[in-house]
Structures are given as structure tokens and as C-alpha cells.
Write an enzyme that holds these catalytic residues in place. Structure first.
Site, PDB file in Angstrom:
ATOM      1  N   GLU A 293       0.816  -1.213   0.000  1.00  0.00           N
ATOM      2  CA  GLU A 293       0.000   0.000   0.000  1.00  0.00           C
ATOM      3  C   GLU A 293       0.855   1.270   0.000  1.00  0.00           C
ATOM      4  O   GLU A 293       0.659   2.171   0.802  1.00  0.00           O
ATOM      5  CB  GLU A 293      -0.954  -0.016   1.200  1.00  0.00           C
ATOM      6  CG  GLU A 293      -1.881  -1.210   1.174  1.00  0.00           C
ATOM      7  CD  GLU A 293      -2.882  -1.265   2.327  1.00  0.00           C
ATOM      8  OE1 GLU A 293      -3.940  -1.858   2.126  1.00  0.00           O
ATOM      9  OE2 GLU A 293      -2.603  -0.729   3.404  1.00  0.00           O
ATOM     10  N   ARG A 338      -5.426 -12.318  -4.388  1.00  0.00           N
ATOM     11  CA  ARG A 338      -4.981 -11.570  -3.205  1.00  0.00           C
ATOM     12  C   ARG A 338      -4.780 -12.495  -2.001  1.00  0.00           C
ATOM     13  O   ARG A 338      -3.873 -12.316  -1.197  1.00  0.00           O
ATOM     14  CB  ARG A 338      -6.030 -10.487  -2.874  1.00  0.00           C
ATOM     15  CG  ARG A 338      -5.737  -9.696  -1.629  1.00  0.00           C
ATOM     16  CD  ARG A 338      -4.604  -8.706  -1.856  1.00  0.00           C
ATOM     17  NE  ARG A 338      -4.126  -8.100  -0.637  1.00  0.00           N
ATOM     18  CZ  ARG A 338      -2.878  -8.164  -0.197  1.00  0.00           C
ATOM     19  NH1 ARG A 338      -1.943  -8.813  -0.878  1.00  0.00           N
ATOM     20  NH2 ARG A 338      -2.517  -7.565   0.913  1.00  0.00           N
ATOM     21  N   ASP A 367      -7.800  -9.548   4.805  1.00  0.00           N
ATOM     22  CA  ASP A 367      -7.667  -8.291   5.551  1.00  0.00           C
ATOM     23  C   ASP A 367      -8.724  -8.083   6.628  1.00  0.00           C
ATOM     24  O   ASP A 367      -9.620  -7.261   6.461  1.00  0.00           O
ATOM     25  CB  ASP A 367      -7.707  -7.117   4.564  1.00  0.00           C
ATOM     26  CG  ASP A 367      -7.141  -5.849   5.182  1.00  0.00           C
ATOM     27  OD1 ASP A 367      -6.772  -5.890   6.363  1.00  0.00           O
ATOM     28  OD2 ASP A 367      -7.061  -4.830   4.464  1.00  0.00           O
ATOM     29  N   GLU A 395     -12.442  -1.919  11.917  1.00  0.00           N
ATOM     30  CA  GLU A 395     -12.521  -1.292  10.596  1.00  0.00           C
ATOM     31  C   GLU A 395     -13.607  -1.926   9.718  1.00  0.00           C
ATOM     32  O   GLU A 395     -14.319  -1.214   9.011  1.00  0.00           O
ATOM     33  CB  GLU A 395     -11.147  -1.437   9.928  1.00  0.00           C
ATOM     34  CG  GLU A 395     -11.098  -0.900   8.522  1.00  0.00           C
ATOM     35  CD  GLU A 395      -9.713  -1.033   7.902  1.00  0.00           C
ATOM     36  OE1 GLU A 395      -8.781  -1.508   8.586  1.00  0.00           O
ATOM     37  OE2 GLU A 395      -9.573  -0.655   6.724  1.00  0.00           O
ATOM     38  N   TRP A 536      -8.331  -4.460  -5.104  1.00  0.00           N
ATOM     39  CA  TRP A 536      -8.882  -3.447  -4.208  1.00  0.00           C
ATOM     40  C   TRP A 536     -10.406  -3.351  -4.361  1.00  0.00           C
ATOM     41  O   TRP A 536     -11.070  -2.665  -3.600  1.00  0.00           O
ATOM     42  CB  TRP A 536      -8.255  -2.068  -4.491  1.00  0.00           C
ATOM     43  CG  TRP A 536      -6.832  -1.951  -4.011  1.00  0.00           C
ATOM     44  CD1 TRP A 536      -6.201  -2.807  -3.163  1.00  0.00           C
ATOM     45  CD2 TRP A 536      -5.884  -0.929  -4.339  1.00  0.00           C
ATOM     46  NE1 TRP A 536      -4.912  -2.388  -2.948  1.00  0.00           N
ATOM     47  CE2 TRP A 536      -4.679  -1.237  -3.663  1.00  0.00           C
ATOM     48  CE3 TRP A 536      -5.924   0.211  -5.149  1.00  0.00           C
ATOM     49  CZ2 TRP A 536      -3.527  -0.448  -3.755  1.00  0.00           C
ATOM     50  CZ3 TRP A 536      -4.783   0.998  -5.248  1.00  0.00           C
ATOM     51  CH2 TRP A 536      -3.593   0.677  -4.551  1.00  0.00           C
TER      52      TRP A 536
HETATM   53  C1  BDP Z   1      -5.968  -2.204   5.926  1.00  0.00           C
HETATM   54  C2  BDP Z   1      -6.317  -0.830   6.378  1.00  0.00           C
HETATM   55  C3  BDP Z   1      -5.173   0.138   6.251  1.00  0.00           C
HETATM   56  C4  BDP Z   1      -3.934  -0.461   6.912  1.00  0.00           C
HETATM   57  C5  BDP Z   1      -3.662  -1.832   6.347  1.00  0.00           C
HETATM   58  C6  BDP Z   1      -2.497  -2.514   7.044  1.00  0.00           C
HETATM   59  O1  BDP Z   1      -7.405  -0.349   5.623  1.00  0.00           O
HETATM   60  O2  BDP Z   1      -5.537   1.343   6.848  1.00  0.00           O
HETATM   61  O3  BDP Z   1      -2.849   0.374   6.723  1.00  0.00           O
HETATM   62  O4  BDP Z   1      -4.792  -2.650   6.541  1.00  0.00           O
HETATM   63  O5  BDP Z   1      -2.756  -3.430   7.821  1.00  0.00           O
HETATM   64  O6  BDP Z   1      -7.007  -3.064   6.319  1.00  0.00           O
HETATM   65  O7  BDP Z   1      -1.352  -2.166   6.811  1.00  0.00           O
END
Ligand code: BDP
Length: 697
Positions: A293, A338, A367, A395, A536
Site C-alpha cells: 500500500e 490476493r 484483511d 474497521e 482493491w
Molecule cells: C488495511 C487498512 C489500512 C492499513 C492496512 C495494514 O485499511 O488502513 O494500513 O490494513 O494493515 O485493512 O497495513
């Protein structure tokens, strides 16, 4: 007469006084049952220290302060200092060898003189004291007590996604509790109370900066600030850790590369580590998010994650520090599933990491979704110790407003059998420790929703002892946080236990995942299909069209299922044996696929959404019945939040079904109401100010 009546009323409602939640589960309000209180007071009236037991350390000082404060509150009477002539019952502290009780462990034992707390180190006394206070807070009998506890996991750590500007990425409870601007001089009482709360559940580490890291934290003045926090945490057995931005040697050091094999880069990290340890002798180490990211990493220089991690590990090794290198990376080929990328990157590197590197793996392969299978990395890297990363901040499970207890999710992954090395190798047994992404902020009650405190609590308790059941944890938490009354404890526990499944049902039932709206992840967005990388997009995950829905991860699809041990792989790979709650994670199936219930997949999906919504109504009813049984302040707050949850659960159901129906054209089954709006309406909703969004999103 009237006065007497008033006094009686005041006394009766004393335990229902307004409570703003700041004290968390460490409330120490007077125990209502006088008989019980007197029994405890008799058993713990005096404090004895066995000969040879040093109580002068900073840890013992805070331990004894907690004990005295706790008893004063709970029993209404403090402890006297006992002497050998007393002959009165009391609590005896005894230092023993580590052969008798291991590191951080303790033994709590009833004996003729009252109670004996033995430990071989300071942390053991600290944890044993919190255990004793918990027994009192939960009204447990001390008679016949003989309990030896040692933490199952050596690393029990919170990760704060807190930025130096005070914002919190994915934070739903205000701003960061760490005020970098006024540190190091200003030591907010919150830092101390935070450390107390962590210690009370056995958390022994805190990463105070975001994984999306800022190199500035390594500047001298910021290191002084970090050192001040470490000083606060130390007596509570908590080590401070920082996130390391991989490009810090360039951004802060002025080098023109961050190549981990470059001599100047290696020297920079060594020097930086030396500077840190000069200020923080027990500094824990670094957490690193690399090549993920937008974060810089070793891949940019043609180096592997192992080469990157090892350079940092070598800098920390002389001081005893560790590197927690995150497996949440993106593979170089965006066409790879993914769910397969972390395994594909890290399994080939097994054996290449230094001894002081741990790879930190999210619970699921994608995630932090409401439900995922466990990550196939667990148990798959025999030579590389792993940490399990859980997200305490929700989240993807209702953020700051939904009542969703995470202990069942945590326990589900901890208990999952990896079959690596045969049956019985649970995720819990394969990991060296647990890391939890914190949900704490500046909100008066720390976590936004009062029930979110339970997730912080449950994380700590499970990191200490992963075999604890969610029910046992919630019963404790409810007694300590809400009420001594069994009816309240039962209701709170029941609500928490059911709530995660309720949330799964109204958001992502039957193994669906990642259907949240873009960026803020607040609310549904299953139609999103236009983002930069394929993985994404929610549409990438559900793959619904007129014929069916789900992600084929079997041999006919991405074959990500092959990353599991054969026993697990075979169970997941066949729709007949795949657990229904993971069905669409592993399989793409026609809408008329026959489910176990006899319903078609479409009908079952609709009914799941509906049952999620009904679940929120049930939560609200359960809670409403507690009016007058818990303090009015928190009662009202939870009642109001439950209204938000009901409304949003209906939104999730309606938007999701309106969208899926727009693809398959099928009618809704009986019992599922018509969506309030058409799908275009839901697509048009925008939430630019939803909380928790970091600048890069
Ligand atoms: C995702 C989040 C992001 C985090 C990322 C992470 O949306 O904000 O930076 O994980 O774990 O779920 O690095």
C-alpha cells in the site's frame, strides 16, 4: 422519616451512579454483598512480605498501589502492613525461583495465613495482583484457591495505528492518546491508566506509531518523547516498540538509497538503534510494513523481505531487540489471487530470516474481514516464528458504532487446526505471540462504543491464555465493567457472544468478504469495480453475475486452497464439506445451488442478511430489558448506538440485496422486505467525513 427514606434510596442506587466508562474494567466500586466483602476483608486485611522478597522496584511500587487502591474501593478498607507478631490473616508476597514459577507467571494460593502470591519476577507480582483483584471484582471465592498462571505467549502486544499528528488510522474513538506535541514533559494521566489497563490483562508491549510509518519518529526530539512514554510503561511490564519506515535512511539520514545491502544504509540503522537504546535500554524493536500500500521496502532495490528485515534485525540484535516484519504485502503480480500473495512471498523465504525476526501475519489471508479462514501461512514456515495479528479496532465490523464482540472471531482463528505436522496444531500453538491493532483513543471511555472495551480486554486475556473461552472472558468483563448482578452479566455476555455472527450476517454472509465501500470502509459497496489494482475492488471478491456468486479458489480457479495442509485443503476444496460460512470464499456457485437447509443459495443469502438485521433488533431488546439495572449514562449511550446499528444493518441488507438482485433478477424470498431504495440510490451515497481515514486513503 423523609430523610431516612432519601438516604435509603441513595444507598440503593449508589452502584448505579453515572459512569462515563473511563475506568474501563478497573472500576473497583464497593462490593454490594456485605458478607462477601467482609470475608475478603478478613482474608486480605494485612500485607506481609516474605523474607528475601524485594519490594523496592518501580513495578512493585505500582503493583502495591493498585492493590491498595483496588481493595480500598472494593472493600471500603485498606490493607494494614502485617508483622510477624500479628498472627492475623493477610496476603503474603513471596519471591520464588523461576523453576517454581516461570517468567511473568505467578501462583495464588490460599493457606492458613490467608493468601500467598508467589512469583519469580516483578511482572509476576504485577499480573498476580491483577488476577487477585479480578477474583474480587467477579465475586469469586478465594477458598481453596491454588492457581498457577504463566503466559502461554511471550509476545502480547498492541499495535497503535497512531500518527504523529494525533490522528489514528482506522481509529473510531477520537484522536491518539499519545500527545507527541507536549511530550516528553507532559505525562498525561491517560498514559498511566492505559498502562494499568494493558497490564491488567497481561499485555506486555506497545507499538506506539502507525505501520504506515513516519521517519520523523527517529529524530532526536521524537526519540526523547518516545523515551518518556517508555518510562511510563516500564513499571507496568510494557516494552515500547516503534514502526520503522524503510526509507528512513533517505528521509532522515540524507542517504540516496535505502537498499538494505548498502554499507551506508546498514551503518545508518546500526547507529539509529544505538541512539534508541541509549534512551530506552529495554526498547522492544521495530514493526515494519514494507512494499505494501505504497510503503517503501526492499523490493524496490531488488532485495527480498528477508534481506530487508535482516538489516534492521542486525542493528537491533546487539541490544536484544526484535523485528516484526509484516506479511501484509502485495505480490508483484496483481493478477495473483490476493488471498495467495502473503504465502507466496513468505514461504520461499523460510529459513532466511535472522533469529530476531518474526513475521507478523493477519488472521486471515486478506484483511481483517468479518469472517475469513485462517491464513495458510500459520504453521507453514517451520523456521520462522510468526505472530498472529488481530484487528481490535473494527474497521470492517461496524467501526465505532456497532455492538460486535470480537472474542468469538479471535477464538475461531486461534482454535483453527492448521494440520501442519498433523492434527491438533492449532493456529494458537504455531505462533510466538499475538499483536492486536488497538482501538483506543481520546474518547472519554477510550474506545467509543462502551462495548468496544470488551475487545481490548478479550485480546489481552486470549494473548495470555488462548484457550480461554469467549464466554468465560465476557462473563468476567461484564462483571467488572457493568454489574455484580448475574442477570446483567448473563445478558451482556449473551449479546457479545451472538453479535459477531449477527454482523457477519448483515454484512458478508456465507464466506463473502471485502464488500465495504472504498477508502473509509464504512457501509456497503459491493458494486465498486473501478479501483487501481484489481484486488482493491469488492467486485473482485464476490465475482457475482447473472449466473452465480463467489470466488473459486479451488483447482478450477485460483487454487489458493492448495496453500493449506492437505486435510484442510480437501475440506475447503469440496463445496459439500466446506463449512457453509466459508462457502463463497472458496467456491463460485450458481444462484440455485442447493444449500444444506434445502434452500437455494440465493434464498439462503437473502435470509442470512435478514437474520442479521433481526439480530440487531434482538440486541436492542436484550439491552432495553436492562434499563435500571445498569447506570443510566452508559445505558442510554448503548441504547442510542444500537439504534444506529439497527439502521445500518438494514442499509447493509438492502443495499447488498438490491445490488445482487440487479445482477440475477431473482425475487426476494418471503420474510425479506423489499429494499428501501433502488441500487442506484445506494451507489450514490458518499461519506467523505467517515472517521478513521488516513491521508493516503
Ligand atoms: C488495511 C487498512 C489500512 C492499513 C492496512 C495494514 O485499511 O488502513 O494500513 O490494513 O494493515 O485493512 O497495513
Amino acid at each position: 422519616m423523609r430523610l431516612i427514606f432519601c438516604l435509603l434510596v441513595a444507598a440503593a442506587s449508589a452502584n448505579l451512579l453515572a459512569d462515563d466508562g473511563y475506568r474501563l474494567w478497573l472500576r473497583y466500586d464497593p462490593i454490594a454483598d456485605t458478607q462477601l466483602r467482609n470475608t475478603y476483608a478478613r482474608q486480605l486485611g494485612r500485607l506481609y512480605v516474605e523474607e528475601g522478597t524485594d519490594t523496592t522496584s518501580a513495578t512493585l511500587a505500582v503493583t502495591l498501589r493498585e492493590l491498595r487502591n483496588g481493595l480500598q474501593g472494593l472493600l471500603g478498607s485498606g490493607m494494614l502492613t502485617g508483622t510477624s507478631e500479628d498472627g492475623k490473616p493477610g496476603l503474603t508476597l513471596a519471591r520464588v525461583s523461576d523453576g517454581e514459577v516461570g517468567p511473568e507467571g505467578y501462583r495464588l494460593q490460599q493457606n492458613a495465613g490467608g493468601l500467598r502470591l508467589s512469583a519469580s519476577d516483578d511482572a509476576g507480582f504485577l499480573y498476580g495482583t491483577f488476577h487477585l483483584l479480578r477474583l474480587l471484582q467477579t465475586g469469586s471465592s478465594l477458598d481453596g484457591l491454588d492457581n498457577t498462571e504463566e503466559p502461554a505467549k511471550e509476545i502480547r502486544i498492541l499495535n497503535h495505528w497512531d500518527n504523529l499528528d494525533g490522528t489514528v488510522e482506522r481509529g473510531y474513538a477520537g484522536f491518539s492518546i499519545f500527545d507527541w506535541h507536549t511530550l516528553p514533559e507532559v505525562i498525561d494521566q491517560r498514559y498511566i491508566d492505559y498502562a494499568r489497563a494493558c497490564a491488567s490483562v497481561g499485555i506486555n508491549g506497545s507499538v506506539v506509531t502507525n505501520v504506515n510509518a513516519n521517519a520523523l519518529i527517529f529524530r532526536d526530539d521524537y526519540l526523547d518523547k518516545a523515551a518518556a512514554l517508555a518510562d511510563v510503561f516500564r513499571p507496568y511490564g510494557i516494552k515500547l516498540y516503534l514502526t520503522a519506515r524503510f526509507s528512513a535512511p533517505m528521509e532522515l539520514g540524507g542517504l540516496d538509497t535505502a537498499d538494505p545491502l548498502d554499507a551506508d544504509v546498514i551503518a545508518w540503522w546500526k547507529e539509529k538503534a544505538d541512539e534508541i537504546y541509549k534512551r530506552i535500554p529495554d526498547f522492544g524493536g521495530f514493526v515494519v510494513k514494507a512494499n505494501s500500500e505504497g510503503q517503501p521496502g526492499p523490493n524496490e532495490y531488488g532485495r527480498t523481505h528477508a534481506q530487508g528485515a535482516n538489516t534492521l534485525a542486525d542493528a537491533l540484535a546487539p541490544h536484544g531487540g526484535i523485528v516484526m516484519w509484516r506479511a501484509f504485502v502485495y505480490g508483484s503480480n496483481p493478477d495473483d489471487d490476493r488471498a495467495a500473495q502473503a504465502y507466496d512471498e513468505f514461504v520461499p523465504l523460510d529459513g532466511q530470516f535472522r533469529d530476531n525476526v518474526l513475521v507478523q501475519v493477519k488472521n486471515g489471508p486478506i484483511d481483517f474481514q468479518p469472517r475469513e479462514p485462517f491464513s495458510p501461512l500459520f504453521g507453514a514456515t517451520p523456521e520462522t516464528p510468526l505472530l498472529l495479528e488481530l484487528q481490535i479496532t473494527k474497521e470492517y465490523l461496524g467501526q465505532g458504532t456497532h455492538l460486535v464482540g470480537l472474542a468469538p472471531l479471535f477464538a475461531e482463528v486461534l482454535d483453527a487446526d492448521t494440520y501442519r505436522g498433523g492434527a491438533g496444531h492449532t493456529v494458537a500453538s504455531t505462533v510466538t505471540g499475538l499483536a492486536g491493532v488497538s482501538n483506543v483513543g481520546t474518547d472519554r471511555n477510550w474506545t467509543g462504543h462502551p462495548f468496544n472495551q470488551a475487545d481490548w480486554y478479550a485480546f489481552g486475556r486470549l494473548a495470555w491464555e488462548p484457550t480461554l473461552t469467549p464466554e468465560a472472558i465476557y462473563t468476567e468483563w461484564a462483571a467488572m465493567t457493568w454489574s455484580h448482578t448475574a442477570a446483567v452479566q448473563d445478558a451482556v455476555t449473551e449479546m457479545l457472544l451472538a453479535s459477531r455472527e449477527i454482523c457477519v450476517n448483515y454484512m458478508t454472509p456465507l464466506g463473502l468478504a471485502h464488500l465495504m465501500a472504498t477508502g473509509h470502509h464504512y457501509g456497503p459497496g459491493p458494486w465498486v469495480a473501478n479501483l487501481g489494482r484489481p484486488e482493491w475492488n469488492p467486485a473482485y471478491y464476490h465475482r457475482a453475475d447473472s449466473a452465480g456468486i463467489g470466488f473459486d479458489r479451488t483447482a478450477t480457479g485460483s487454487n489458493a486452497v492448495a496453500q493449506y495442509a492437505p486435510e484442510v485443503r480437501d475440506r475447503f476444496a469440496d463445496p459439500a464439506t466446506c463449512p457453509e460460512d466459508l462457502l463463497l470464499w472458496f467456491h463460485h456457485l450458481p444462484w440455485d445451488y442447493q444449500m444444506d437447509s434445502g434452500n437455494t443459495l440465493w434464498t439462503e443469502l437473502c435470509l442470512k442478511y435478514q437474520s442479521g438485521v433481526e439480530g440487531t433488533e434482538w440486541l436492542a431488546e436484550k439491552w432495553a430489558a436492562l434499563e435500571g439495572e445498569v447506570d443510566a449514562e452508559r445505558f442510554t449511550e448503548v441504547s442510542q448506538l444500537l439504534k444506529v446499528q439497527q439502521r445500518e444493518a438494514a442499509w447493509w441488507r438492502d443495499a447488498s440485496l438490491a445490488y445482487f438482485r440487479s445482477l440475477n433478477g431473482l425475487p426476494l424470498p418471503e420474510g425479506v422486505p423489499e429494499p428501501a431504495h433502488d441500487v442506484e440510490y445506494y451507489k450514490g451515497l458518499r461519506y467523505p467525513y467517515a472517521p478513521g481515514i488516513a491521508p493516503q486513503w
